[in-house]
Design a protein around this motif. Structure first.
Motif, mmCIF file in Angstrom:
data_model
loop_
_atom_site.group_PDB
_atom_site.id
_atom_site.type_symbol
_atom_site.label_atom_id
_atom_site.label_comp_id
_atom_site.label_asym_id
_atom_site.label_seq_id
_atom_site.Cartn_x
_atom_site.Cartn_y
_atom_site.Cartn_z
ATOM 1 N N LEU A 53 53.238 51.934 38.261
ATOM 2 C CA LEU A 53 52.315 50.869 38.122
ATOM 3 C C LEU A 53 53.125 49.335 37.742
ATOM 4 O O LEU A 53 52.381 48.413 38.189
ATOM 5 N N ALA A 54 54.159 49.723 37.253
ATOM 6 C CA ALA A 54 55.002 48.382 37.034
ATOM 7 C C ALA A 54 55.391 47.658 38.343
ATOM 8 O O ALA A 54 55.347 46.407 38.414
ATOM 9 N N GLY A 55 55.700 48.369 39.243
ATOM 10 C CA GLY A 55 56.069 47.760 40.655
ATOM 11 C C GLY A 55 54.822 47.205 41.293
ATOM 12 O O GLY A 55 54.799 46.018 41.763
ATOM 13 N N THR A 56 53.683 47.767 41.127
ATOM 14 C CA THR A 56 52.478 47.308 41.609
ATOM 15 C C THR A 56 51.936 46.005 40.765
ATOM 16 O O THR A 56 51.611 44.897 41.554
ATOM 17 N N PHE A 57 52.481 46.062 39.563
ATOM 18 C CA PHE A 57 52.005 44.723 38.526
ATOM 19 C C PHE A 57 52.895 43.601 39.167
ATOM 20 O O PHE A 57 52.528 42.542 39.094
ATOM 21 N N TYR A 58 54.285 43.833 39.321
ATOM 22 C CA TYR A 58 55.300 42.888 39.672
ATOM 23 C C TYR A 58 54.915 41.884 40.814
ATOM 24 O O TYR A 58 54.947 40.975 40.779
ATOM 25 N N ARG A 59 54.198 42.827 41.802
ATOM 26 C CA ARG A 59 53.801 42.206 43.208
ATOM 27 C C ARG A 59 52.318 41.710 43.112
ATOM 28 O O ARG A 59 51.931 40.654 43.449
ATOM 29 N N PHE A 60 51.343 42.500 42.698
ATOM 30 C CA PHE A 60 49.945 42.228 42.749
ATOM 31 C C PHE A 60 49.036 42.010 41.362
ATOM 32 O O PHE A 60 48.070 42.031 41.483
ATOM 33 N N GLY A 61 49.985 41.877 40.136
ATOM 34 C CA GLY A 61 49.148 41.840 39.089
ATOM 35 C C GLY A 61 49.488 40.439 38.328
ATOM 36 O O GLY A 61 50.346 39.634 38.749
ATOM 37 N N LYS A 62 49.049 40.288 37.233
ATOM 38 C CA LYS A 62 49.012 39.105 36.251
ATOM 39 C C LYS A 62 48.519 39.399 35.078
ATOM 40 O O LYS A 62 47.740 40.237 34.669
ATOM 41 N N LEU A 63 48.939 38.455 33.972
ATOM 42 C CA LEU A 63 48.264 38.563 32.560
ATOM 43 C C LEU A 63 47.141 37.603 32.767
ATOM 44 O O LEU A 63 47.432 36.312 33.010
ATOM 45 N N ASN A 64 46.129 38.094 32.413
ATOM 46 C CA ASN A 64 44.822 37.281 32.175
ATOM 47 C C ASN A 64 44.793 36.345 30.866
ATOM 48 O O ASN A 64 45.852 36.504 30.211
ATOM 49 N N THR A 65 43.667 35.451 30.852
ATOM 50 C CA THR A 65 43.853 34.559 29.806
ATOM 51 C C THR A 65 43.776 35.403 28.263
ATOM 52 O O THR A 65 43.816 34.720 27.223
ATOM 53 N N GLU A 66 43.338 36.625 28.538
ATOM 54 C CA GLU A 66 42.963 37.269 27.239
ATOM 55 C C GLU A 66 44.418 38.376 26.871
ATOM 56 O O GLU A 66 44.206 39.259 26.337
ATOM 57 N N ASN A 67 45.246 37.911 27.672
ATOM 58 C CA ASN A 67 46.521 38.699 27.733
ATOM 59 C C ASN A 67 46.388 40.336 28.014
ATOM 60 O O ASN A 67 47.263 41.245 27.427
ATOM 61 N N GLN A 68 45.639 40.499 28.781
ATOM 62 C CA GLN A 68 45.453 41.737 29.408
ATOM 63 C C GLN A 68 45.941 41.836 30.827
ATOM 64 O O GLN A 68 46.048 40.845 31.553
ATOM 65 N N ILE A 69 46.282 43.018 31.251
ATOM 66 C CA ILE A 69 46.878 43.167 32.763
ATOM 67 C C ILE A 69 45.776 43.418 33.785
ATOM 68 O O ILE A 69 44.961 44.248 33.740
ATOM 69 N N GLU A 70 45.896 42.622 34.734
ATOM 70 C CA GLU A 70 45.041 42.708 35.989
ATOM 71 C C GLU A 70 45.869 42.842 36.980
ATOM 72 O O GLU A 70 46.890 42.360 37.254
ATOM 73 N N ILE A 71 45.393 43.874 37.831
ATOM 74 C CA ILE A 71 46.179 44.264 39.196
ATOM 75 C C ILE A 71 44.952 44.014 40.237
ATOM 76 O O ILE A 71 43.567 44.826 40.190
ATOM 77 N N THR A 72 45.330 43.582 41.310
ATOM 78 C CA THR A 72 44.275 43.188 42.364
ATOM 79 C C THR A 72 44.890 43.754 43.765
ATOM 80 O O THR A 72 46.019 43.409 43.973
ATOM 81 N N THR A 73 44.119 44.637 44.396
ATOM 82 C CA THR A 73 44.820 44.932 45.618
ATOM 83 C C THR A 73 43.990 44.727 46.823
ATOM 84 O O THR A 73 42.669 44.485 46.524
ATOM 85 N N VAL A 74 44.415 44.461 48.123
ATOM 86 C CA VAL A 74 43.639 44.034 49.205
ATOM 87 C C VAL A 74 43.856 45.267 50.406
ATOM 88 O O VAL A 74 44.730 45.618 50.698
ATOM 89 N N ASN A 75 42.742 45.816 50.613
ATOM 90 C CA ASN A 75 42.669 46.884 51.835
ATOM 91 C C ASN A 75 43.573 47.861 51.298
ATOM 92 O O ASN A 75 44.230 48.543 52.123
ATOM 93 N N SER A 76 43.699 48.348 50.208
ATOM 94 C CA SER A 76 44.522 49.484 49.768
ATOM 95 C C SER A 76 43.520 50.707 50.034
ATOM 96 O O SER A 76 42.522 50.938 49.599
ATOM 97 N N VAL A 77 44.313 51.782 50.588
ATOM 98 C CA VAL A 77 43.738 53.112 50.868
ATOM 99 C C VAL A 77 43.897 54.202 49.612
ATOM 100 O O VAL A 77 43.059 54.905 49.363
ATOM 101 N N SER A 78 45.140 54.090 48.931
ATOM 102 C CA SER A 78 45.256 55.323 47.964
ATOM 103 C C SER A 78 46.120 54.481 46.741
ATOM 104 O O SER A 78 45.969 55.188 45.682
ATOM 105 N N HIS A 79 46.919 53.533 46.883
ATOM 106 C CA HIS A 79 47.573 52.882 45.975
ATOM 107 C C HIS A 79 46.852 52.473 44.782
ATOM 108 O O HIS A 79 46.925 52.881 43.529
ATOM 109 N N PHE A 80 45.572 51.830 44.893
ATOM 110 C CA PHE A 80 44.785 51.312 43.822
ATOM 111 C C PHE A 80 44.132 52.543 43.214
ATOM 112 O O PHE A 80 44.355 52.636 41.748
ATOM 113 N N LYS A 81 43.664 53.358 43.668
ATOM 114 C CA LYS A 81 43.410 54.747 43.064
ATOM 115 C C LYS A 81 44.330 55.254 42.197
ATOM 116 O O LYS A 81 44.203 55.665 40.880
ATOM 117 N N ALA A 82 45.564 55.297 42.828
ATOM 118 C CA ALA A 82 46.759 56.010 41.910
ATOM 119 C C ALA A 82 46.966 55.045 40.612
ATOM 120 O O ALA A 82 47.291 55.630 39.500
#
Length: 227
Positions: free
Chosen positions: A143-172
């Motif tokens: 989860l941390a590796g995914t966040f490190y590349r594909f995530g961010k902290l939003n304005t409410e200090n929550q974790i957002e992860i966004t993936t494009v054309n993911s087949v199985s990583h997003f679900k995991a």
């Protein structure tokens, strides 16, 4: 467990200076999450004399690409020789090691015919074997590796992860976050026919790992302008 280390030492001390979270990370799981699964890593895996990149970085990810390459120098699971072609990174040894974490799934009605060999070849997706990530450390690290590349902290200090054309990583990622006891705030799934397919979910980590994600966010490399 092999290859567990303190995040402050990860990526040749580029990640945390003076950190206090003291969270252990499994390097293999972190790197698999960071590499991602754009288009399900679709390729002709049984086609001879072709090399498939482990990862292709966007032209805006020059710093991240360098960090990834540096990290492989300390990768203890497999001795690897890498080749770099523009934004793509190749390694037969590392590809063989990483592919153990996936199962192949044939892409129906999609392939090609090699006229020289007079042989048909299929395309395959690589589907993540979630049962390979048994411990909390492995799930957190992915989860941390995914966040490190594909995530961010939003304005409410929550974790957002966004993936494009993911087949199985997003679900995991969603499943691992739930299994770690993190609060899922929202989940936005792309329409089945959407091109590209963009999925996003937002979560709040437990108090134990809140500082860890804050520090990891501060350590994220800056993106550059594409030339």
């Amino acid at each position: 467990m092999k290859n567990i280390f303190i995040i402050s030492m990860f990526f040749i001390c580029q990640i945390f200076f003076g950190q206090t979270s003291n969270v252990q990370i499994d390097q293999t799981s972190f790197l698999i999450g960071l590499v991602g699964d754009y288009d399900g890593k679709m390729a002709t895996y049984d086609y001879p004399n072709i090399e498939i990149p482990i990862v292709t970085f966007h032209c805006s990810e020059n710093q991240l690409s360098k960090i990834f390459i540096d990290s492989l120098e300390n990768f203890k699971e497999v001795k690897t020789k890498i080749e770099i072609d523009k934004s793509s990174i190749y390694s037969k040894e590392l590809a063989k090691f990483f592919n153990k974490f996936y199962t192949r799934k044939i892409v129906e009605d999609y392939g090609f015919h090699d006229t020289a060999q007079n042989k048909d070849y299929s395309y395959y997706f690589l589907i993540l074997k979630k049962d390979k990530f048994k411990s909390q450390i492995q799930k957190l690290s992915f989860l941390a590796g995914t966040f490190y590349r594909f995530g961010k902290l939003n304005t409410e200090n929550q974790i957002e992860i966004t993936t494009v054309n993911s087949v199985s990583h997003f679900k995991a990622c969603v499943e691992f976050a739930e299994e770690l006891g993190f609060k899922i705030v929202s989940k936005e799934l792309a329409d089945y026919y959407a091109i590209p397919s963009v999925d996003k979910f937002t979560f709040i980590p437990s108090e134990k790992f809140s500082l860890f994600f804050t520090e990891l966010n501060e350590a994220k490399p800056l993106k550059n302008e594409c030339q």
